[in-house]
Design a protein around this motif. Structure first.
Motif, PDB file in Angstrom:
ATOM      1  N   VAL A 265      70.448  21.344  10.142  1.00  0.00           N
ATOM      2  CA  VAL A 265      71.563  20.297  10.153  1.00  0.00           C
ATOM      3  C   VAL A 265      71.910  19.519  11.548  1.00  0.00           C
ATOM      4  O   VAL A 265      71.865  18.376  11.827  1.00  0.00           O
ATOM      5  CB  VAL A 265      72.781  20.904   9.470  1.00  0.00           C
ATOM      6  N   ALA A 266      71.601  20.306  12.495  1.00  0.00           N
ATOM      7  CA  ALA A 266      72.095  20.124  13.773  1.00  0.00           C
ATOM      8  C   ALA A 266      70.779  18.950  14.263  1.00  0.00           C
ATOM      9  O   ALA A 266      70.959  17.925  14.837  1.00  0.00           O
ATOM     10  CB  ALA A 266      71.895  20.905  14.863  1.00  0.00           C
ATOM     11  N   ASN A 267      69.528  19.402  13.808  1.00  0.00           N
ATOM     12  CA  ASN A 267      68.407  18.390  14.151  1.00  0.00           C
ATOM     13  C   ASN A 267      68.448  17.085  13.151  1.00  0.00           C
ATOM     14  O   ASN A 267      68.108  16.265  14.046  1.00  0.00           O
ATOM     15  CB  ASN A 267      67.061  19.210  14.117  1.00  0.00           C
ATOM     16  N   LEU A 268      68.889  17.264  12.315  1.00  0.00           N
ATOM     17  CA  LEU A 268      68.693  16.246  11.242  1.00  0.00           C
ATOM     18  C   LEU A 268      70.068  15.303  11.970  1.00  0.00           C
ATOM     19  O   LEU A 268      69.969  14.093  11.865  1.00  0.00           O
ATOM     20  CB  LEU A 268      69.183  16.487  10.018  1.00  0.00           C
ATOM     21  N   SER A 269      71.131  15.709  12.003  1.00  0.00           N
ATOM     22  CA  SER A 269      72.220  14.767  12.594  1.00  0.00           C
ATOM     23  C   SER A 269      71.825  14.106  13.773  1.00  0.00           C
ATOM     24  O   SER A 269      72.092  13.223  14.121  1.00  0.00           O
ATOM     25  CB  SER A 269      73.439  15.659  13.045  1.00  0.00           C
ATOM     26  N   GLU A 270      71.043  14.953  14.723  1.00  0.00           N
ATOM     27  CA  GLU A 270      70.690  13.997  16.119  1.00  0.00           C
ATOM     28  C   GLU A 270      69.678  12.970  15.761  1.00  0.00           C
ATOM     29  O   GLU A 270      69.707  11.903  16.181  1.00  0.00           O
ATOM     30  CB  GLU A 270      70.190  15.142  17.011  1.00  0.00           C
ATOM     31  N   SER A 271      68.693  13.212  14.780  1.00  0.00           N
ATOM     32  CA  SER A 271      67.811  12.429  14.368  1.00  0.00           C
ATOM     33  C   SER A 271      68.392  11.145  13.645  1.00  0.00           C
ATOM     34  O   SER A 271      67.799   9.975  14.012  1.00  0.00           O
ATOM     35  CB  SER A 271      66.700  13.061  13.433  1.00  0.00           C
ATOM     36  N   PHE A 272      69.492  11.340  12.820  1.00  0.00           N
ATOM     37  CA  PHE A 272      70.187  10.266  12.006  1.00  0.00           C
ATOM     38  C   PHE A 272      70.999   9.443  12.886  1.00  0.00           C
ATOM     39  O   PHE A 272      70.901   8.227  12.568  1.00  0.00           O
ATOM     40  CB  PHE A 272      70.747  10.807  10.897  1.00  0.00           C
ATOM     41  N   TYR A 273      71.716  10.262  13.739  1.00  0.00           N
ATOM     42  CA  TYR A 273      72.776   9.434  14.496  1.00  0.00           C
ATOM     43  C   TYR A 273      72.477   9.772  15.799  1.00  0.00           C
ATOM     44  O   TYR A 273      73.122  11.042  16.552  1.00  0.00           O
ATOM     45  CB  TYR A 273      74.022   9.959  14.023  1.00  0.00           C
ATOM     46  N   SER A 274      71.515   9.172  16.486  1.00  0.00           N
ATOM     47  CA  SER A 274      71.139   9.482  18.081  1.00  0.00           C
ATOM     48  C   SER A 274      72.217   8.866  18.902  1.00  0.00           C
ATOM     49  O   SER A 274      72.719   7.787  18.757  1.00  0.00           O
ATOM     50  CB  SER A 274      69.823   8.884  18.321  1.00  0.00           C
ATOM     51  N   LEU A 275      72.382   9.685  20.049  1.00  0.00           N
ATOM     52  CA  LEU A 275      73.455   9.222  21.046  1.00  0.00           C
ATOM     53  C   LEU A 275      72.998   8.675  22.047  1.00  0.00           C
ATOM     54  O   LEU A 275      71.914   9.012  22.551  1.00  0.00           O
ATOM     55  CB  LEU A 275      74.197  10.423  21.429  1.00  0.00           C
ATOM     56  N   PRO A 276      73.456   7.530  22.781  1.00  0.00           N
ATOM     57  CA  PRO A 276      73.180   7.068  24.043  1.00  0.00           C
ATOM     58  C   PRO A 276      73.012   8.033  25.299  1.00  0.00           C
ATOM     59  O   PRO A 276      73.864   8.829  25.231  1.00  0.00           O
ATOM     60  CB  PRO A 276      73.879   5.731  24.007  1.00  0.00           C
ATOM     61  N   SER A 277      72.345   7.944  26.106  1.00  0.00           N
ATOM     62  CA  SER A 277      72.381   8.774  27.260  1.00  0.00           C
ATOM     63  C   SER A 277      73.519   8.181  28.220  1.00  0.00           C
ATOM     64  O   SER A 277      74.181   7.039  27.816  1.00  0.00           O
ATOM     65  CB  SER A 277      71.169   8.550  28.217  1.00  0.00           C
ATOM     66  N   MET A 278      73.960   8.934  29.012  1.00  0.00           N
ATOM     67  CA  MET A 278      75.181   8.539  29.781  1.00  0.00           C
ATOM     68  C   MET A 278      74.754   7.298  30.749  1.00  0.00           C
ATOM     69  O   MET A 278      75.810   6.554  30.860  1.00  0.00           O
ATOM     70  CB  MET A 278      75.587   9.808  30.706  1.00  0.00           C
ATOM     71  N   ARG A 279      73.751   7.249  31.153  1.00  0.00           N
ATOM     72  CA  ARG A 279      73.246   6.104  31.852  1.00  0.00           C
ATOM     73  C   ARG A 279      73.527   4.709  30.823  1.00  0.00           C
ATOM     74  O   ARG A 279      73.883   3.692  31.614  1.00  0.00           O
ATOM     75  CB  ARG A 279      71.841   6.269  32.408  1.00  0.00           C
ATOM     76  N   GLU A 280      72.916   4.848  30.016  1.00  0.00           N
ATOM     77  CA  GLU A 280      72.932   3.889  28.930  1.00  0.00           C
ATOM     78  C   GLU A 280      74.622   3.523  28.609  1.00  0.00           C
ATOM     79  O   GLU A 280      74.823   2.324  28.506  1.00  0.00           O
ATOM     80  CB  GLU A 280      72.265   3.993  27.786  1.00  0.00           C
ATOM     81  N   PHE A 281      75.281   4.488  28.412  1.00  0.00           N
ATOM     82  CA  PHE A 281      76.702   4.080  28.004  1.00  0.00           C
ATOM     83  C   PHE A 281      77.506   3.348  28.977  1.00  0.00           C
ATOM     84  O   PHE A 281      78.204   2.492  28.867  1.00  0.00           O
ATOM     85  CB  PHE A 281      77.296   5.590  27.625  1.00  0.00           C
ATOM     86  N   LYS A 282      77.184   3.937  30.522  1.00  0.00           N
ATOM     87  CA  LYS A 282      77.801   3.104  31.621  1.00  0.00           C
ATOM     88  C   LYS A 282      77.319   2.205  31.837  1.00  0.00           C
ATOM     89  O   LYS A 282      78.246   0.955  32.126  1.00  0.00           O
ATOM     90  CB  LYS A 282      77.816   4.137  32.686  1.00  0.00           C
ATOM     91  N   ALA A 283      76.219   1.647  31.634  1.00  0.00           N
ATOM     92  CA  ALA A 283      75.660   0.381  31.588  1.00  0.00           C
ATOM     93  C   ALA A 283      76.328  -0.503  30.753  1.00  0.00           C
ATOM     94  O   ALA A 283      76.419  -1.799  31.104  1.00  0.00           O
ATOM     95  CB  ALA A 283      74.028   0.378  31.565  1.00  0.00           C
ATOM     96  N   GLN A 284      76.137  -0.174  29.716  1.00  0.00           N
ATOM     97  CA  GLN A 284      76.975  -1.079  28.528  1.00  0.00           C
ATOM     98  C   GLN A 284      78.494  -1.371  28.864  1.00  0.00           C
ATOM     99  O   GLN A 284      78.895  -2.593  28.873  1.00  0.00           O
ATOM    100  CB  GLN A 284      76.838  -0.472  27.308  1.00  0.00           C
TER     101      GLN A 284
END
Length: 478
Positions: A265-284
């Protein structure tokens, strides 16, 4: 009723005579004792460090000397996430969420000092906590105690003897379940008393407002969870032809529930709903601050519009003629726009977290282990929703601090004389020290309705399986 008690006593005597319950019970008591003691030592040490450091940072803020309010807003302060007393029982997400955050104007910093950063990848399998022992190892103890509850009777011939004396399968089944429940209660009683005493002794100053309710609900939820394993193990033994088959079936279910499905379940949740990296989040966030939420309104245009608005409102020709320092107003406007941008991107990020958690909640309908894991973290104050609540309180505190600094600048300084005005300890003292109170158990449980439904459904399903199996079993004659 007398037959039920007689069967329960007989089952307890057999288990004690074979010494299996004694040896396995001793191991569980030892593990629970070590986990509870280690959890309490860790809680006490971290709480002392957090309390002491929070006092030091508070004094640094109050004694920072005379300076411009906006410089003080950048000087900032630290806030530390307090430990809950029940975190010694279930560590939850505390190793991943960080322990402190730096507060200053214009920036929302990430939480620092995550204990998981100092551990190896093995931490993904969980730290040794009392909750982990109850969720994973105690069900294993139940399996080894109950897998032969009926197969042993068949193989030894005592099942025929019991049936010939008029004992029904229903009475025999519930007598065995009662016996294992009593043995388990005796094994877990010292740990339960220790947990209650520790919780009550820290009730007056803990951040959790309803420790008694939470402890009672933890006992109820774990009681249902372990009773499910007892009843399920007895049912498998009732339906199995041999003890070997019953043990193999139960161990397979345990591996599926406690190891395979949670990781899947943990692997599927990460695959289906991937999180941006901290660098990407701050850049946005930085990109949106530069160009506006619509992507077409840069800061220079926003400031020009703000200036025009205030000049027209007060009927003056320049910002120097305004009855306040426009720099303080413009800085607060920029701060509020930055907050709006941050909230926009943070809500998008939390939506991903929500979808991941929702997948886990749905999976808990098929796995009681996931259900009790989520509920345990929530009641211990170490789940994601408690952390989000703390994060929101911290951000509200930061915004109020910056607002007061900018307001003082606007009201008491002159335009263009940034370094000419200095505030002092009177202003710093207007900022109250940060304090936190966690949401109540009922507020948190509203996020975990599927988990509560899951436990009730699994218990109901097991009761139905036992009822059907007992009705189908035919009397045994010589």
């Amino acid at each position: 009723m007398n037959q039920l008690i007689f069967i329960a006593k007989k089952e307890i005597k057999v288990a004690i005579r074979e010494r299996l319950v004694i040896s396995l019970g001793a191991i569980i008591i030892l593990l629970l004792g070590v986990a509870l003691y280690a959890g309490y030592i860790s809680y006490r040490q971290q709480q002392q460090i957090i309390t002491q450091t929070q006092i030091e940072k508070r004094q640094e803020w109050l004694n920072q000397g005379d300076k411009h309010p906006h410089i003080a807003a950048h000087y900032g302060t630290f806030v530390f996430k307090p430990k809950t007393i029940l975190s010694l029982f279930d560590f939850g997400l505390d190793a991943y969420t960080g322990t402190s955050v730096y507060l200053e104007a214009h920036h929302q910093h990430e939480f620092m000092f995550r204990p998981a950063q100092d551990h190896s990848s093995m931490i993904r399998f969980g730290e040794l906590s009392a909750a982990l022992v109850l969720q994973v190892l105690v069900p294993l103890l139940i399996i080894f105690l109950a897998f032969a509850s009926f197969t042993r009777e068949r193989e030894s011939g005592t099942l025929k003897l019991l049936m010939s004396q008029g004992t029904s399968f229903n009475t025999l089944t519930w007598g065995k379940i009662l016996a294992y429940a009593v043995m388990l209660a005796v094994i877990l009683l010292p740990f339960l008393l220790g947990l209650v005493l520790l919780s009550v002794s820290h009730m007056s100053y803990d951040v959790i407002p309803d420790i008694t309710v939470r402890v009672a609900m933890l006992v109820l939820i774990y009681g249902l969870y372990l009773c499910f394993f007892i009843a399920f193990s007895v049912w498998v033994s009732l339906r199995s032809g041999s003890g070997r088959n019953a043990l193999l079936t139960l161990l397979t279910c345990w591996i599926f529930f406690a190891i395979l499905l949670p990781k899947t379940v943990a692997n599927l949740s990460e695959s289906f709903y991937s999180l941006p990296s901290m660098r990407e989040f701050k850049a946005q966030i930085d990109e949106t601050k530069r160009n506006g939420l619509d992507g077409k309104t840069p800061r220079s245009v926003r400031m020009a519009n703000l200036k025009k608005e205030y000049l027209e409102k007060y009927g003056v020709d320049s910002v120097q003629q305004l009855p306040f320092n426009f720099e303080g107003v413009s800085m607060q406007a920029g701060e509020e726009f930055g907050d709006q941008v941050y909230d926009y991107h943070l809500n998008n990020l939390r939506e991903i977290f929500h979808k991941q958690n929702q997948l886990g909640s749905i999976a808990s309908l098929f796995n009681p282990y996931l259900a009790v894991q989520h509920l345990s973290m929530a009641l211990s104050g170490t789940d994601i929703h408690t952390f989000i609540h703390f994060e929101e309180e911290v951000e509200r505190y930061r915004r109020e601090l910056v607002r007061k600094m900018n307001q003082d600048m606007a009201e008491n300084s002159k335009y263009g004389e940034f370094y000419g005005y200095k505030a002092g300890s009177d202003l710093w003292g207007e900022i109250e020290d940060f304090s936190y109170r966690a949401p109540t158990a009922w507020q948190l449980l509203s996020y975990y309705k599927l988990e509560l439904i899951s436990l009730m459904l699994w218990m109901a399903l097991t009761m139905v399986l036992l009822h059907v199996a007992n009705r189908k079993m035919k009397p045994i004659h010589e």
